[in-house]
Design a protein around this motif. Structure first.
Motif, PDB file in Angstrom:
ATOM      1  N   MET B 237     -34.571 -55.035 -90.919  1.00 58.97           N
ATOM      2  CA  MET B 237     -34.787 -56.296 -91.568  1.00 58.97           C
ATOM      3  C   MET B 237     -35.909 -57.104 -91.282  1.00 58.97           C
ATOM      4  O   MET B 237     -36.175 -57.995 -91.755  1.00 58.97           O
ATOM      5  CB  MET B 237     -33.364 -57.105 -91.342  1.00 58.97           C
ATOM      6  CG  MET B 237     -32.355 -56.836 -92.011  1.00 58.97           C
ATOM      7  SD  MET B 237     -30.809 -57.817 -91.669  1.00 58.97           S
ATOM      8  CE  MET B 237     -29.391 -56.991 -92.499  1.00 58.97           C
ATOM      9  N   MET B 247     -35.069 -54.517 -99.594  1.00 57.75           N
ATOM     10  CA  MET B 247     -34.177 -55.613 -98.814  1.00 57.75           C
ATOM     11  C   MET B 247     -32.791 -55.538 -99.380  1.00 57.75           C
ATOM     12  O   MET B 247     -31.776 -55.608 -98.819  1.00 57.75           O
ATOM     13  CB  MET B 247     -34.755 -56.875 -99.159  1.00 57.75           C
ATOM     14  CG  MET B 247     -35.867 -57.421 -98.532  1.00 57.75           C
ATOM     15  SD  MET B 247     -36.555 -58.921 -98.968  1.00 57.75           S
ATOM     16  CE  MET B 247     -38.121 -59.058 -98.097  1.00 57.75           C
ATOM     17  N   GLY B 248     -32.375 -55.324-100.907  1.00 60.82           N
ATOM     18  CA  GLY B 248     -31.316 -55.238-101.394  1.00 60.82           C
ATOM     19  C   GLY B 248     -30.710 -53.936-100.756  1.00 60.82           C
ATOM     20  O   GLY B 248     -29.413 -53.897-100.679  1.00 60.82           O
ATOM     21  N   LEU B 250     -31.004 -52.766 -97.780  1.00 59.06           N
ATOM     22  CA  LEU B 250     -30.745 -52.989 -96.568  1.00 59.06           C
ATOM     23  C   LEU B 250     -29.448 -53.770 -96.520  1.00 59.06           C
ATOM     24  O   LEU B 250     -28.423 -53.690 -95.668  1.00 59.06           O
ATOM     25  CB  LEU B 250     -31.723 -53.972 -95.836  1.00 59.06           C
ATOM     26  CG  LEU B 250     -32.844 -52.963 -95.175  1.00 59.06           C
ATOM     27  CD1 LEU B 250     -33.949 -53.683 -94.312  1.00 59.06           C
ATOM     28  CD2 LEU B 250     -32.385 -52.117 -94.123  1.00 59.06           C
ATOM     29  N   GLN B 251     -29.196 -54.822 -97.532  1.00 54.40           N
ATOM     30  CA  GLN B 251     -28.304 -55.673 -97.668  1.00 54.40           C
ATOM     31  C   GLN B 251     -26.955 -54.807 -97.718  1.00 54.40           C
ATOM     32  O   GLN B 251     -25.799 -55.115 -97.160  1.00 54.40           O
ATOM     33  CB  GLN B 251     -28.539 -56.726 -98.671  1.00 54.40           C
ATOM     34  CG  GLN B 251     -27.243 -57.697 -99.128  1.00 54.40           C
ATOM     35  CD  GLN B 251     -27.040 -58.507 -97.635  1.00 54.40           C
ATOM     36  OE1 GLN B 251     -27.886 -58.894 -96.949  1.00 54.40           O
ATOM     37  NE2 GLN B 251     -25.803 -59.042 -97.688  1.00 54.40           N
ATOM     38  N   ASP B 254     -26.033 -53.156 -94.658  1.00 50.67           N
ATOM     39  CA  ASP B 254     -25.398 -54.041 -93.775  1.00 50.67           C
ATOM     40  C   ASP B 254     -23.872 -54.370 -94.279  1.00 50.67           C
ATOM     41  O   ASP B 254     -23.069 -54.607 -93.304  1.00 50.67           O
ATOM     42  CB  ASP B 254     -26.166 -55.391 -93.925  1.00 50.67           C
ATOM     43  CG  ASP B 254     -25.743 -56.174 -92.308  1.00 50.67           C
ATOM     44  OD1 ASP B 254     -25.822 -55.460 -91.539  1.00 50.67           O
ATOM     45  OD2 ASP B 254     -25.672 -57.536 -92.570  1.00 50.67           O
TER      46      ASP B 254
END
Lengths: 225, 419
Positions: B237, B247-248, B250-251, B254
């Motif tokens: 991140m 990023m999406g 990664l989210q 997570d």
């Protein structure tokens, strides 16, 4: 700032080391009890992160050893064994904090910062970030010298941001920091947004710059440089 | 059907027809013996009559004695049946027909033919037969009753070890495993049965322990790999060159990790509860724990527009582990928030009678008895991991509390009693 990381899982050791290194700490590591005991006996550290289940011994014995040698290092237990028994035993032996795996690196970072702050009796009692000053002992926040009134959650949020400033912090990490295990139970992201909006408003009313950047999809970055 | 009744029924099924046959056969045997006796005495009388003919000349019907019905008659051309027959003769005095045995035979003497008819009433024989038979029936009946009682008593004492074994097995609970103390029996089969049962339950218990440890160990072992993944996602991140799409992703990683992590934590907790690892027990002021827990959820309730009604009697004490007490209460409250509806309400009532948590919501889509089973969840709760109420049940069982669920007036009610 010197940190000793005692962790037998190589991958986790690598990641924690890298993250803390980026934070500007000097990180040394040990993968088993013997090496850890050796390093803890010879060098002085500001903070020691210790896993309890280690090859060739127990992390609890390292805590005992440190305390017998009157070490001033802060001790944080990081353990996969999330048992209250181990937690109580560790804290009784003199550990300062307990973090159960899996944890967010941002959370670990904020715990280390808080610990060092508490341990650092001689140093300054406040955290200063540009125009923001925080006096943790009094849970007080000032912007350009003016006190502002924050709710408990807003204060915790600000402190968490500042501990992890210039870092991307995920919404999940924030939720867990603010609500602990209860964060599982709610659409915590909306709550974060509510608290963040209020915090921002209160800071900016006193002329504080808007440091909080929304990182699309992930979370926020408290950018101060 | 009980084993005892079953054996008795089979005995009855076999012995009753046999007894009936024995009755019929003995009736005929006795009857024919008696008849033979009668016939013999008739024969003797006949011989006497023959002698009479030889010593006297008889020209008309001659009765052997004044009150006798037996007679000698000079032969007219009269038809008759030779030999012994049964016959009925009307008796004027008694005014009824009396059964007789009759012997009719021809006898020739000095060129003359005589018809000798001797009669003998069989009343006595019939009465004798009757009394013999009734004695017989009484004996058979008494025997049968004695037999059934003896059999019942005997079976009862013989099967006693078996019923004791069943009782012992009924008392058995795998959580509180102990070697069985089956009563020693002098019956080989029962001892074998007990021995086998002992072996079997020991084996089941060992498997059960291994299974329990497996869940705990597996959850433990998963913690570190999850921690590694999480740490790496955290590190990734921080990369300054991420595109929005990455990023999406990664989210999403997570979020998934968070879910796995809470699932794993819940499984571990459940395993620990079941393995009885929360040993310390304290006197806990549950009113305080509840008030604190309600404070924690107030914010969430507000945002969800839920009305919270509480009625907490102060200083209610319960003996249990402090961690489990918190888990129990917070699971109840979280459950009442999660399965609520927008603008709904939550009622929490604590008294000496126990804790009642009620919340508005849609009726269950699963059976109420499945509510406390692991991973059984209502359709509407996709976010739920399906372990919250299983954990509640685990804690309730651990302390022998009782819990009752009901759905009334569009409200789910959970009633917990600390006994």
């Amino acid at each position: 700032m010197k940190i000793l990381l005692i962790e037998d899982e190589a991958e986790l050791r690598k990641s924690i080391k890298q993250y803390l290194h980026q934070e500007g700490y000097l990180v040394e590591s040990a993968a088993d009890f013997v090496k850890a005991s050796e390093k803890a006996g010879v060098y002085d550290y500001d903070c020691i992160l210790v896993d309890i289940t280690l090859p060739k011994g127990s992390g609890l014995d390292i805590i005992k050893q440190l305390k017998e040698n009157h070490s001033k290092a802060g001790i944080i237990i990081i353990s996969a064994k999330n048992s209250s028994g181990d937690k109580i035993k560790g804290l009784d032996l003199g550990a300062d904090d307990y973090l159960a795996k899996p944890f967010d690196l941002a959370e670990l970072n904020s715990r280390i910062k808080a610990l060092i702050r508490r341990r650092n009796f001689d140093g300054s009692k406040s955290i200063v970030v540009n125009e923001i000053t925080i006096i943790p002992d009094e849970r007080q926040v000032k912007v350009n010298g003016d006190s502002i009134n924050l709710t408990a959650k807003e204060y915790d949020l600000l402190l968490f941001f500042i501990a992890n400033k210039n870092r991307v912090v995920s919404k999940n990490a924030i939720a867990e920091h603010l609500w602990g295990d209860d964060s599982d139970q709610m659409d915590s992201h909306d709550f974060i947004y509510v608290h963040l909006r209020n915090l921002r408003k209160k800071l900016m009313e006193k002329g504080c710059a808007d440091y909080v950047q929304t990182i699309y999809g992930i979370g926020y970055n408290f950018k101060t440089n | 059907m009980k084993l005892l009744n079953k054996t008795i029924r089979y005995y009855a099924l076999i012995s009753l027809p046999l007894l009936a046959i024995a009755c019929v056969v003995s009736y005929w045997l006795i009857k024919s013996e008696l008849r033979d006796g009668t016939d013999e005495s008739l024969m003797r009388e006949y011989i006497k009559a023959k002698e009479l003919i030889q010593s006297n000349s008889i020209n008309q019907t001659y009765y052997l004695s004044p009150d006798s019905l037996s007679y000698i008659k000079p032969q007219a051309n009269e038809s008759f049946v030779s030999g012994c027959t049964d016959t009925l003769i009307y008796d004027n005095i008694e005014q009824e027909e009396i059964s007789f045995r009759k012997l009719t035979k021809q006898h020739s003497f000095n060129g003359k033919t005589y018809l000798i008819t001797v009669l003998k009433t069989t009343i006595e024989e019939d009465e004798l037969l009757e009394s013999i038979l009734s004695t017989f029936f009484i004996i058979v009946g008494l025997l049968a009753i004695a037999f059934f009682i003896a059999n019942w008593l005997l079976s009862k004492s013989m099967w006693k070890p078996f019923y004791e074994t069943i009782n012992e097995l009924n008392r058995y609970e795998i959580k509180n495993h102990e070697e069985h103390t089956f009563p020693k029996s002098d019956t080989l089969e029962f001892n074998q049965l007990n021995e086998t049962l002992n072996k079997l339950t020991n084996k089941i218990y060992q498997d059960y322990v291994q299974q329990k440890e497996f869940t705990e160990n597996a959850s433990h072992e998963l913690q570190t790999p999850i921690a590694v993944l999480k740490a790496n996602v955290n590190l990734l991140m921080q990369s300054p060159h991420l595109k929005e799409q990455e990023m999406g992703q990664l989210q999403s990683m997570d979020n998934t990790l968070k879910k796995i992590s809470s699932l794993n934590k819940a499984l571990l907790l459940l395993a620990k509860i079941e393995n009885n690892q929360f040993i310390e027990i304290e006197q806990i002021n549950i009113s305080e724990v509840l008030s604190k827990a309600i404070e924690n959820i107030q914010e969430v309730a507000e945002v969800k527009g839920l009305k919270l009604f509480t009625s907490i009697e102060p200083n209610i004490l319960v003996k249990m582990n402090p961690t489990l007490c918190e888990v129990l209460i917070s699971n109840f409250l979280q459950n009442s928030i999660r399965h609520n509806k927008q603008g709904g309400e939550i009622q929490v009532k604590l008294s000496t009678n126990g804790l009642i948590v009620s919340n508005s919501g849609e009726p269950l889509s699963i059976k109420p008895e499945e509510l406390f089973v692991r991973f059984k969840k209502n359709d509407s709760s996709k976010e739920s991991i399906g372990l919250g109420l299983a954990i509640v049940k685990g804690i309730v069982d651990l302390y022998n509390f009782s819990i009752r669920y009901s759905f009334e007036n569009s409200m789910h009610h959970f009633e917990l009693k600390f006994i």
